[in-house]
Design a protein around this motif. Structure first.
Motif, PDB file in Angstrom:
ATOM      1  N   LYS A   1       1.443  70.751  11.253  1.00 39.02           N
ATOM      2  CA  LYS A   1       1.131  69.745  12.631  1.00 39.02           C
ATOM      3  C   LYS A   1       0.489  70.616  13.489  1.00 39.02           C
ATOM      4  CE  LYS A   1       4.016  65.797  11.904  1.00 39.02           C
ATOM      5  NZ  LYS A   1       4.517  64.671  12.469  1.00 39.02           N
ATOM      6  N   ASN A   2      -0.718  70.783  13.859  1.00 35.48           N
ATOM      7  CA  ASN A   2      -1.419  71.512  14.914  1.00 35.48           C
ATOM      8  C   ASN A   2      -1.700  70.544  16.268  1.00 35.48           C
ATOM      9  OD1 ASN A   2      -3.155  72.938  16.598  1.00 35.48           O
ATOM     10  ND2 ASN A   2      -4.576  73.291  15.080  1.00 35.48           N
ATOM     11  N   THR A   3      -0.896  70.882  17.214  1.00 36.66           N
ATOM     12  CA  THR A   3      -0.692  70.214  18.395  1.00 36.66           C
ATOM     13  C   THR A   3      -1.662  70.811  19.481  1.00 36.66           C
ATOM     14  OG1 THR A   3       1.213  71.363  19.239  1.00 36.66           O
ATOM     15  CG2 THR A   3       1.573  69.458  17.949  1.00 36.66           C
TER      16      THR A   3
ATOM     17  N   ILE B   1      -5.819  74.448   9.637  1.00 35.24           N
ATOM     18  CA  ILE B   1      -5.458  73.230  10.336  1.00 35.24           C
ATOM     19  C   ILE B   1      -6.401  73.028  11.705  1.00 35.24           C
ATOM     20  CG2 ILE B   1      -3.662  71.808  11.085  1.00 35.24           C
ATOM     21  CD1 ILE B   1      -2.759  75.281   9.178  1.00 35.24           C
TER      22      ILE B   1
ATOM     23  N   ASP C   1      -8.371  75.314  16.416  1.00 38.11           N
ATOM     24  CA  ASP C   1      -7.962  75.278  14.881  1.00 38.11           C
ATOM     25  C   ASP C   1      -7.262  76.629  14.806  1.00 38.11           C
ATOM     26  OD1 ASP C   1      -9.922  73.427  14.842  1.00 38.11           O
ATOM     27  OD2 ASP C   1     -11.445  74.488  13.683  1.00 38.11           O
TER      28      ASP C   1
ATOM     29  N   GLY D   1      -4.969  66.541   3.909  1.00 35.64           N
ATOM     30  CA  GLY D   1      -5.358  66.594   5.200  1.00 35.64           C
ATOM     31  C   GLY D   1      -6.245  65.084   5.581  1.00 35.64           C
ATOM     32  N   PRO D   2      -6.612  65.145   6.697  1.00 37.31           N
ATOM     33  CA  PRO D   2      -7.658  63.789   7.128  1.00 37.31           C
ATOM     34  C   PRO D   2      -8.802  63.745   6.376  1.00 37.31           C
ATOM     35  CG  PRO D   2      -6.628  64.966   8.979  1.00 37.31           C
ATOM     36  CD  PRO D   2      -6.354  65.706   7.854  1.00 37.31           C
ATOM     37  N   GLU D   3      -9.209  64.946   5.936  1.00 36.82           N
ATOM     38  CA  GLU D   3     -10.821  64.965   5.248  1.00 36.82           C
ATOM     39  C   GLU D   3     -10.408  64.705   3.672  1.00 36.82           C
ATOM     40  OE1 GLU D   3      -8.887  68.866   4.772  1.00 36.82           O
ATOM     41  OE2 GLU D   3      -9.219  67.648   6.528  1.00 36.82           O
TER      42      GLU D   3
ATOM     43  N   GLY E   1      -5.637  69.433  16.665  1.00 36.27           N
ATOM     44  CA  GLY E   1      -4.917  68.075  16.572  1.00 36.27           C
ATOM     45  C   GLY E   1      -4.664  67.504  15.252  1.00 36.27           C
ATOM     46  N   GLN E   2      -4.608  67.982  14.026  1.00 36.07           N
ATOM     47  CA  GLN E   2      -4.780  67.559  12.898  1.00 36.07           C
ATOM     48  C   GLN E   2      -3.552  67.967  12.220  1.00 36.07           C
ATOM     49  OE1 GLN E   2      -8.221  67.582  10.437  1.00 36.07           O
ATOM     50  NE2 GLN E   2      -9.562  66.993  12.128  1.00 36.07           N
ATOM     51  N   THR E   3      -3.032  67.181  10.923  1.00 37.14           N
ATOM     52  CA  THR E   3      -1.843  67.864  10.317  1.00 37.14           C
ATOM     53  C   THR E   3      -2.537  68.027   8.502  1.00 37.14           C
ATOM     54  OG1 THR E   3      -0.353  66.369  11.550  1.00 37.14           O
ATOM     55  CG2 THR E   3       0.293  67.121   9.378  1.00 37.14           C
ATOM     56  N   LYS E   4      -1.952  69.131   8.113  1.00 35.15           N
ATOM     57  CA  LYS E   4      -2.095  69.171   6.699  1.00 35.15           C
ATOM     58  C   LYS E   4      -0.991  69.441   6.036  1.00 35.15           C
ATOM     59  CE  LYS E   4      -6.787  70.340   6.209  1.00 35.15           C
ATOM     60  NZ  LYS E   4      -7.502  71.683   6.006  1.00 35.15           N
TER      61      LYS E   4
END
Length: 161
Positions: free
Chosen positions: A81-83, A121, A87, A106-108, A124-127
């Motif tokens: 989780k990239n808070t 990552i 990147d 991930g989101p993509e 703001g996204q999560t992988k």
């Protein structure tokens, strides 16, 4: 603004833009040198219904926790989780050589393995890395963005019995 300075500004802007780009995930179905040979078989015969789950928070210059433990031959899900608003990458050549990857999600979307060389990552996204450890050992991991490892973005991943 003098002519020499005007020529330097676009070059500096390009360098900053390239440095900000962490790239994309690197997965392969072809076995890179040093990776476990039976990765596809490990992935195919695994029960993915209840993997071990380890969650890592990624902030500027830190992985929390920075020591991870997984069990050999047990399906696992590493949640990254990239808070931060930057990147980051998760790279560990030795660890990646020791695991069989089912997928990175991930989101993509999702990418299939069974081999991975780099996970990116975005801010703001999560992988999620779904995998099975195939070898025992301890390996370091890091963010490969310029200067991030030097500023503390490192850790250790263990595979135990």
């Amino acid at each position: 603004m003098n002519a020499a300075f005007r020529k330097l500004v676009p070059t500096a802007a390009l360098a900053v833009a390239l440095a900000a780009c962490a790239g994309t995930d690197e997965l392969s179905r072809l076995q890179p040198p040093g990776y476990i040979a039976d990765a596809q078989q490990l992935v195919a015969r695994a029960d993915w219904s209840a993997p071990e789950v380890v969650t890592v928070a990624i902030s500027d210059y830190a992985f929390t926790p920075n020591e991870l433990t997984f069990h050999r031959d047990r399906p696992a899900r590493l949640v990254l989780k990239n808070t931060s608003d930057t990147d980051h990458t998760f790279v560990s050549k030795g660890f990646f050589q020791a695991i069989a990857v089912e997928r990175v999600a991930g989101p993509e979307g999702e990418k299939s393995g069974p081999y991975v060389e780099k996970i990116v990552i975005p801010a703001g996204q999560t992988k999620e890395l779904w995998f099975i450890p195939g070898r025992y050992g301890a390996w370091t991991f890091e963010c490969t963005r310029p200067g991030h490892a030097l500023l503390g973005m490192t850790g250790v991943v263990n595979v135990v019995k």
